[in-house]
Design a protein around this motif. Structure first.
Motif, PDB file in Angstrom:
ATOM      1  N   THR A  27      33.979  69.910  98.362  1.00 48.82           N
ATOM      2  CA  THR A  27      33.516  69.082  97.238  1.00 48.82           C
ATOM      3  C   THR A  27      34.683  68.602  96.383  1.00 48.82           C
ATOM      4  O   THR A  27      34.683  67.464  95.904  1.00 48.82           O
ATOM      5  N   GLY A  28      35.688  69.449  96.185  1.00 46.88           N
ATOM      6  CA  GLY A  28      36.861  69.047  95.410  1.00 46.88           C
ATOM      7  C   GLY A  28      37.661  67.965  96.103  1.00 46.88           C
ATOM      8  O   GLY A  28      38.106  66.994  95.475  1.00 46.88           O
ATOM      9  N   LYS A  74      48.237  75.384  86.303  1.00 44.88           N
ATOM     10  CA  LYS A  74      47.524  76.438  87.026  1.00 44.88           C
ATOM     11  C   LYS A  74      48.449  77.175  87.984  1.00 44.88           C
ATOM     12  O   LYS A  74      48.403  78.410  88.088  1.00 44.88           O
ATOM     13  N   LEU A  75      49.312  76.431  88.677  1.00 42.97           N
ATOM     14  CA  LEU A  75      50.195  77.059  89.659  1.00 42.97           C
ATOM     15  C   LEU A  75      51.356  77.795  88.999  1.00 42.97           C
ATOM     16  O   LEU A  75      51.782  78.849  89.476  1.00 42.97           O
ATOM     17  N   ILE A  76      51.867  77.256  87.897  1.00 41.45           N
ATOM     18  CA  ILE A  76      52.902  77.980  87.154  1.00 41.45           C
ATOM     19  C   ILE A  76      52.332  79.297  86.627  1.00 41.45           C
ATOM     20  O   ILE A  76      52.971  80.355  86.732  1.00 41.45           O
ATOM     21  N   ALA A  77      51.133  79.233  86.054  1.00 43.40           N
ATOM     22  CA  ALA A  77      50.489  80.456  85.553  1.00 43.40           C
ATOM     23  C   ALA A  77      50.242  81.442  86.689  1.00 43.40           C
ATOM     24  O   ALA A  77      50.431  82.655  86.527  1.00 43.40           O
ATOM     25  N   LEU A  78      49.834  80.930  87.850  1.00 44.10           N
ATOM     26  CA  LEU A  78      49.596  81.795  89.009  1.00 44.10           C
ATOM     27  C   LEU A  78      50.864  82.535  89.408  1.00 44.10           C
ATOM     28  O   LEU A  78      50.823  83.740  89.700  1.00 44.10           O
ATOM     29  N   PHE A  92      40.550  77.594  94.638  1.00 40.09           N
ATOM     30  CA  PHE A  92      41.006  77.644  93.249  1.00 40.09           C
ATOM     31  C   PHE A  92      41.562  76.287  92.810  1.00 40.09           C
ATOM     32  O   PHE A  92      41.276  75.807  91.706  1.00 40.09           O
ATOM     33  N   ILE A  93      42.326  75.643  93.673  1.00 44.44           N
ATOM     34  CA  ILE A  93      42.934  74.351  93.351  1.00 44.44           C
ATOM     35  C   ILE A  93      41.878  73.247  93.242  1.00 44.44           C
ATOM     36  O   ILE A  93      41.901  72.441  92.312  1.00 44.44           O
ATOM     37  N   TYR A  94      40.941  73.219  94.197  1.00 44.50           N
ATOM     38  CA  TYR A  94      39.988  72.103  94.273  1.00 44.50           C
ATOM     39  C   TYR A  94      38.635  72.413  93.639  1.00 44.50           C
ATOM     40  O   TYR A  94      37.686  71.648  93.839  1.00 44.50           O
TER      41      TYR A  94
END
Length: 478
Positions: free
Chosen positions: A65-66, A139-143, A180-182
């Motif tokens: 869906t994303g 989101k990816l930096i925080a991850l 998580f990304i989409y």
């Protein structure tokens, strides 16, 4: 697959979107964005009613869906949002969940985003693949930080209580990372959320079934609020127009009118973001992602869950703001939380709060783009907050200040402070909207550069005078 179907209709010239965009006076990309945001709510219903029971297909549902939403909005450019996910998965496997991976993730994602801005950015409000990319970057930096924090915990290192909440002991699976990304409710405009929250959600740790009625009511309420703010935005910008502010006619009005007009323009301009965040929050709640503990209750009462874990706006604080700190506390909350936890507090080693705050705001400006207007807006925020904190510290403990707030004069003071915040929010937001130097500089000239006159001389002109006045008042009061 609705997005792909609509894309096919567009390619063969049968899509109704251009017609409706023309009918309501907006652009086709903007209407496609709105439709995609609204799509998140029914997707939440479909997920809970049909897909949630199939544990193996949960991530797959979010990925499909994303991706569908990404392809509909950006066509083949959707691959740009895929690359950073593939890179962080590979570097985490290669380097491990350590500080090197954090540095690489931050440098790579910020560079990728800035290159994207350079290639796509114009003087107008752009809706391109860089819009979800800026959300994904955070989101990816925080991850990467959360993975590092998890390894530090394993080694017995001390980390903050806040970081313990999001720290990750195990690395994401590829399927989990892509889901998580989409995640369709938040892919386009946020809000950002931690991978730890996503794992708790996907693992049925949130009481969706137990509190389903409250969840659906809360989601629907947020949906209505989002639609209400969307209508208010459309009405507001039809009354308070940036086009008018750039005209010669605007220069012919009084200086007070220009300040009030620009302030009210900014207030309604921010409704664009608020409406988007309310609509996406409604979708997050409807999915069940937004669980945030339980409300306080008395013995004998039924336990009621809170579903504000993905809230990005505090409406009452925003609408009632009497200082700029209220705007920071209430607006774009998740991004501000990221900036505080992953940038500002990580700069503690500098030993200077003002320097840490300045670098944090510089990061946020860079994250928004390369245009000078972004940097001017965040510079305005820095000098305003700097003045407000020191001003409040000096006068808050004086008897005169306390007497005002304990008398009917507090209503006059509230009105003055409310006017101050609205007027200078307009001043601050003008460069952000206009982006280009010659545009925002000319509009600042029409306002006689009033913000610079009010805030820049604070430390060496107004502050010493205020301190002397307070000391004089304290002596005379005795």
């Amino acid at each position: 697959m609705i997005g792909i179907f609509l894309s096919l209709l567009g390619w063969i010239g049968l899509s109704p979107v251009p017609f409706f965009a023309y009918l309501i006076g907006t652009t086709e990309p903007a209407l496609k964005l709105l439709l995609s945001i609204l799509l998140g709510y029914p997707l939440g219903v479909i997920y809970n009613d049909h897909f949630k029971r199939h544990v193996r297909f949960r991530n797959l549902f979010f990925i499909i869906t994303g991706l569908d939403i990404a392809i509909y909005n950006f066509g083949w450019s959707f691959y740009n949002n895929l690359i950073p996910g593939l890179v962080i998965y590979a570097t985490t496997k290669m380097f491990g969940a350590n500080g090197l991976n954090v540095i690489f993730t931050m440098v790579f994602n910020m560079t990728y985003l800035l290159v994207g801005y350079v290639n796509t950015e114009s003087e107008d409000y752009d809706i391109t693949w860089t819009m979800p990319q800026c959300v994904l970057t955070l989101k990816l930096i925080a991850l990467s930080f959360d993975l590092w924090d998890g390894q530090r915990m394993i080694r017995g290192r001390q980390i903050s209580e806040t970081n313990k909440v999001t720290a990750l002991i195990t690395q994401p699976t590829f399927e989990g990372l892509m889901g998580f990304i989409y995640f369709p409710a938040c892919f386009l405009v946020g809000p950002i959320f931690s991978y730890k929250r996503y794992i708790c959600f996907i693992s049925n740790e949130f009481p969706v079934e137990k509190d389903y009625e409250n969840l659906t009511n809360t989601a629907f309420k947020r949906l209505l609020q989002g639609l209400g703010y969307l209508i208010a935005f459309q009405v507001g910008i039809s009354v308070f127009s940036m086009k008018y502010m750039m005209s010669d006619e605007f220069w012919e009005t009084s200086i007070f009118y220009r300040h009030f007009y620009s302030g009210l323009w900014a207030h309604f301009a921010l409704y664009k973001y608020i409406s988007c965040w309310l609509l996406t929050e409604a979708s997050c709640i409807r999915f069940g992602l937004s669980f945030n503990g339980y409300e306080n209750y008395h013995p004998g009462d039924s336990v009621k869950a809170k579903w504000d874990g993905c809230s990005n706006i505090k409406l009452m604080r925003f609408e009632g703001a009497t200082k700029f700190q209220h705007y920071i506390d209430s607006f774009n909350c998740n991004t501000n939380h990221f900036a505080a936890e992953y940038i500002y507090k990580r700069l503690k080693f500098l030993g200077n709060r003002n320097l840490s705050q300045f670098l944090t705001l510089l990061f946020l400006a860079l994250w928004h783009g390369t245009r000078s207007g972004y940097y001017m807006t965040f510079f305005n925020e820095f000098i305003i907050i700097y003045m407000e904190k020191e001003f409040e510290h000096i006068i808050s403990n004086t008897d005169a200040y306390k007497k005002i707030w304990n008398s009917n004069a507090k209503y006059l003071l509230y009105g003055f402070l409310k006017t101050y915040t609205i007027v200078f929010m307009g001043w601050s937001l003008i460069p952000f909207d206009l982006k280009v130097y010659n545009k925002w500089y000319n509009l600042y000239a029409s306002l006689y550069f009033s913000g610079f006159l009010v805030f820049l001389p604070w430390a060496f002109v107004y502050k010493p005078v205020l301190i002397k006045l307070v000391k004089w008042y304290n002596r005379s009061d005795k």
